[in-house]
Write a protein that holds these residues in place. Structure first.
Motif, PDB file in Angstrom:
ATOM      1  N   ASN A  34      44.594  21.176  20.271  1.00 55.87           N
ATOM      2  CA  ASN A  34      43.712  20.132  19.749  1.00 55.87           C
ATOM      3  C   ASN A  34      43.342  20.398  18.290  1.00 55.87           C
ATOM      4  O   ASN A  34      43.300  19.469  17.475  1.00 55.87           O
ATOM      5  N   THR A  35      43.074  21.656  17.962  1.00 54.52           N
ATOM      6  CA  THR A  35      42.708  22.006  16.590  1.00 54.52           C
ATOM      7  C   THR A  35      43.874  21.758  15.643  1.00 54.52           C
ATOM      8  O   THR A  35      43.685  21.209  14.554  1.00 54.52           O
ATOM      9  N   ALA A  36      45.069  22.140  16.045  1.00 58.13           N
ATOM     10  CA  ALA A  36      46.248  21.904  15.206  1.00 58.13           C
ATOM     11  C   ALA A  36      46.428  20.415  14.939  1.00 58.13           C
ATOM     12  O   ALA A  36      46.717  20.007  13.807  1.00 58.13           O
ATOM     13  N   ALA A  37      46.245  19.594  15.965  1.00 58.57           N
ATOM     14  CA  ALA A  37      46.385  18.142  15.805  1.00 58.57           C
ATOM     15  C   ALA A  37      45.321  17.584  14.864  1.00 58.57           C
ATOM     16  O   ALA A  37      45.616  16.739  14.013  1.00 58.57           O
ATOM     17  N   ALA A  38      44.084  18.045  15.011  1.00 58.88           N
ATOM     18  CA  ALA A  38      42.999  17.554  14.147  1.00 58.88           C
ATOM     19  C   ALA A  38      43.208  17.983  12.699  1.00 58.88           C
ATOM     20  O   ALA A  38      42.998  17.189  11.772  1.00 58.88           O
ATOM     21  N   LEU A  39      43.627  19.230  12.490  1.00 65.09           N
ATOM     22  CA  LEU A  39      43.893  19.692  11.122  1.00 65.09           C
ATOM     23  C   LEU A  39      45.019  18.871  10.486  1.00 65.09           C
ATOM     24  O   LEU A  39      44.901  18.424   9.345  1.00 65.09           O
ATOM     25  N   GLU A  40      46.098  18.679  11.239  1.00 66.23           N
ATOM     26  CA  GLU A  40      47.227  17.910  10.715  1.00 66.23           C
ATOM     27  C   GLU A  40      46.798  16.491  10.356  1.00 66.23           C
ATOM     28  O   GLU A  40      47.165  15.969   9.307  1.00 66.23           O
ATOM     29  N   TYR A  41      46.010  15.859  11.214  1.00 60.74           N
ATOM     30  CA  TYR A  41      45.534  14.501  10.950  1.00 60.74           C
ATOM     31  C   TYR A  41      44.734  14.436   9.640  1.00 60.74           C
ATOM     32  O   TYR A  41      44.830  13.468   8.895  1.00 60.74           O
ATOM     33  N   ALA A  42      43.975  15.491   9.372  1.00 56.07           N
ATOM     34  CA  ALA A  42      43.160  15.538   8.154  1.00 56.07           C
ATOM     35  C   ALA A  42      43.957  15.963   6.926  1.00 56.07           C
ATOM     36  O   ALA A  42      43.413  16.024   5.829  1.00 56.07           O
ATOM     37  N   GLY A  43      45.237  16.266   7.118  1.00 56.47           N
ATOM     38  CA  GLY A  43      46.062  16.708   6.000  1.00 56.47           C
ATOM     39  C   GLY A  43      45.852  18.179   5.673  1.00 56.47           C
ATOM     40  O   GLY A  43      46.100  18.611   4.549  1.00 56.47           O
ATOM     41  N   ALA A  44      45.388  18.937   6.648  1.00 58.70           N
ATOM     42  CA  ALA A  44      45.095  20.359   6.444  1.00 58.70           C
ATOM     43  C   ALA A  44      46.017  21.214   7.295  1.00 58.70           C
ATOM     44  O   ALA A  44      46.630  20.730   8.251  1.00 58.70           O
ATOM     45  N   ALA A  45      46.074  22.474   6.942  1.00 61.80           N
ATOM     46  CA  ALA A  45      46.859  23.468   7.674  1.00 61.80           C
ATOM     47  C   ALA A  45      45.949  24.641   8.021  1.00 61.80           C
ATOM     48  O   ALA A  45      44.861  24.777   7.436  1.00 61.80           O
ATOM     49  N   PRO A  46      46.362  25.494   8.928  1.00 62.15           N
ATOM     50  CA  PRO A  46      45.546  26.676   9.229  1.00 62.15           C
ATOM     51  C   PRO A  46      45.214  27.515   7.991  1.00 62.15           C
ATOM     52  O   PRO A  46      44.137  28.091   7.901  1.00 62.15           O
ATOM     53  N   SER A  47      46.095  27.529   7.016  1.00 67.37           N
ATOM     54  CA  SER A  47      45.840  28.283   5.779  1.00 67.37           C
ATOM     55  C   SER A  47      44.712  27.684   4.944  1.00 67.37           C
ATOM     56  O   SER A  47      44.174  28.355   4.058  1.00 67.37           O
ATOM     57  N   ASP A  48      44.328  26.439   5.214  1.00 67.47           N
ATOM     58  CA  ASP A  48      43.234  25.780   4.492  1.00 67.47           C
ATOM     59  C   ASP A  48      41.872  26.052   5.117  1.00 67.47           C
ATOM     60  O   ASP A  48      40.841  25.683   4.551  1.00 67.47           O
ATOM     61  N   VAL A  49      41.849  26.669   6.280  1.00 68.68           N
ATOM     62  CA  VAL A  49      40.592  26.919   6.979  1.00 68.68           C
ATOM     63  C   VAL A  49      39.789  27.989   6.236  1.00 68.68           C
ATOM     64  O   VAL A  49      40.325  29.024   5.840  1.00 68.68           O
ATOM     65  N   VAL A  50      38.489  27.707   6.058  1.00 69.99           N
ATOM     66  CA  VAL A  50      37.608  28.651   5.360  1.00 69.99           C
ATOM     67  C   VAL A  50      36.527  29.231   6.262  1.00 69.99           C
ATOM     68  O   VAL A  50      35.838  30.174   5.873  1.00 69.99           O
ATOM     69  N   ARG A  51      36.379  28.668   7.479  1.00 74.63           N
ATOM     70  CA  ARG A  51      35.350  29.183   8.400  1.00 74.63           C
ATOM     71  C   ARG A  51      35.675  28.747   9.815  1.00 74.63           C
ATOM     72  O   ARG A  51      36.049  27.600  10.050  1.00 74.63           O
ATOM     73  N   THR A  52      35.531  29.683  10.755  1.00 68.00           N
ATOM     74  CA  THR A  52      35.642  29.339  12.173  1.00 68.00           C
ATOM     75  C   THR A  52      34.478  29.963  12.925  1.00 68.00           C
ATOM     76  O   THR A  52      34.003  31.049  12.572  1.00 68.00           O
ATOM     77  N   VAL A  53      34.027  29.254  13.951  1.00 65.68           N
ATOM     78  CA  VAL A  53      33.051  29.789  14.901  1.00 65.68           C
ATOM     79  C   VAL A  53      33.628  29.525  16.285  1.00 65.68           C
ATOM     80  O   VAL A  53      33.949  28.389  16.622  1.00 65.68           O
ATOM     81  N   ILE A  54      33.772  30.593  17.059  1.00 62.94           N
ATOM     82  CA  ILE A  54      34.376  30.528  18.385  1.00 62.94           C
ATOM     83  C   ILE A  54      33.279  30.781  19.413  1.00 62.94           C
ATOM     84  O   ILE A  54      32.598  31.811  19.358  1.00 62.94           O
ATOM     85  N   TYR A  55      33.119  29.846  20.330  1.00 57.69           N
ATOM     86  CA  TYR A  55      32.115  29.951  21.387  1.00 57.69           C
ATOM     87  C   TYR A  55      32.830  30.191  22.710  1.00 57.69           C
ATOM     88  O   TYR A  55      33.732  29.431  23.070  1.00 57.69           O
ATOM     89  N   VAL A  56      32.424  31.230  23.431  1.00 55.44           N
ATOM     90  CA  VAL A  56      33.050  31.582  24.701  1.00 55.44           C
ATOM     91  C   VAL A  56      31.955  31.792  25.744  1.00 55.44           C
ATOM     92  O   VAL A  56      31.000  32.536  25.495  1.00 55.44           O
ATOM     93  N   VAL A  57      32.087  31.143  26.889  1.00 56.44           N
ATOM     94  CA  VAL A  57      31.111  31.310  27.955  1.00 56.44           C
ATOM     95  C   VAL A  57      31.396  32.641  28.658  1.00 56.44           C
ATOM     96  O   VAL A  57      32.257  32.729  29.527  1.00 56.44           O
ATOM     97  N   THR A  58      30.692  33.680  28.198  1.00 54.72           N
ATOM     98  CA  THR A  58      30.843  35.015  28.785  1.00 54.72           C
ATOM     99  C   THR A  58      29.815  35.956  28.181  1.00 54.72           C
ATOM    100  O   THR A  58      29.307  35.718  27.085  1.00 54.72           O
ATOM    101  N   ASP A  59      29.551  37.035  28.913  1.00 47.93           N
ATOM    102  CA  ASP A  59      28.798  38.154  28.347  1.00 47.93           C
ATOM    103  C   ASP A  59      29.651  39.420  28.406  1.00 47.93           C
ATOM    104  O   ASP A  59      29.158  40.524  28.227  1.00 47.93           O
ATOM    105  N   ASP A  60      30.950  39.233  28.612  1.00 49.08           N
ATOM    106  CA  ASP A  60      31.902  40.335  28.755  1.00 49.08           C
ATOM    107  C   ASP A  60      32.723  40.478  27.472  1.00 49.08           C
ATOM    108  O   ASP A  60      33.468  39.568  27.099  1.00 49.08           O
ATOM    109  N   ARG A  61      32.597  41.623  26.811  1.00 47.99           N
ATOM    110  CA  ARG A  61      33.325  41.843  25.554  1.00 47.99           C
ATOM    111  C   ARG A  61      34.832  41.787  25.742  1.00 47.99           C
ATOM    112  O   ARG A  61      35.564  41.382  24.834  1.00 47.99           O
TER     113      ARG A  61
END
Length: 132
Positions: free
Chosen positions: A58-85
């Motif tokens: 989904n992220t790849a599709a959204a970036l492509e639609y916006a004319g962006a690539a993974p190399s253009d990303v300047v910030r990510t926040v990843i949310y995971v439902v867990t308390d296990d490292r």
């Protein structure tokens, strides 16, 4: 447009991301939190890694639609439902070996959370990109 990714002296070593990302760009792209939803709006069945793979798609599709690539990303926040490292690490490893892996060389935050928006949802990705 330039994007500089740096690890300042005196800060801890990272597992692939950079502490500081500086972008000089006239356009910024903000993606809505990318969820593990199929095109018909259903949460992907299966484990957290199957959901992570859908988030990547989904992220790849959204970036492509916006004319962006993974190399253009300047910030990510990843949310995971867990308390296990170990689960957090497995999601990080899956993302950093995915087709959008370059997006995670930038300023990144990985969080364990209590719950996300959709029933059964285990992972979500927030992305900001900078474009020339």
């Amino acid at each position: 447009m330039t994007i500089e990714r740096q690890n300042p002296p005196g800060l801890h070593a990272t597992p692939g991301y950079h502490h500081v990302t500086v972008a000089s760009a006239p356009r910024t792209v903000y993606l809505a939190g990318q969820c593990p939803l199929t095109p018909d709006g259903e949460v992907v069945a299966g484990d957290i890694l199957a959901q992570t793979d859908q988030v990547v798609t989904n992220t790849a599709a959204a970036l492509e639609y916006a004319g962006a690539a993974p190399s253009d990303v300047v910030r990510t926040v990843i949310y995971v439902v867990t308390d296990d490292r170990a689960v957090l690490s497995s999601v990080w490893n899956r993302l950093t070996s995915s087709p959008i892996a370059e997006a995670f060389t930038t300023a990144s935050t990985l969080l364990g959370v209590a719950q996300l928006g959709y029933p059964g949802q285990l992972v979500e990705l927030d992305v900001t990109a900078a474009l020339a």
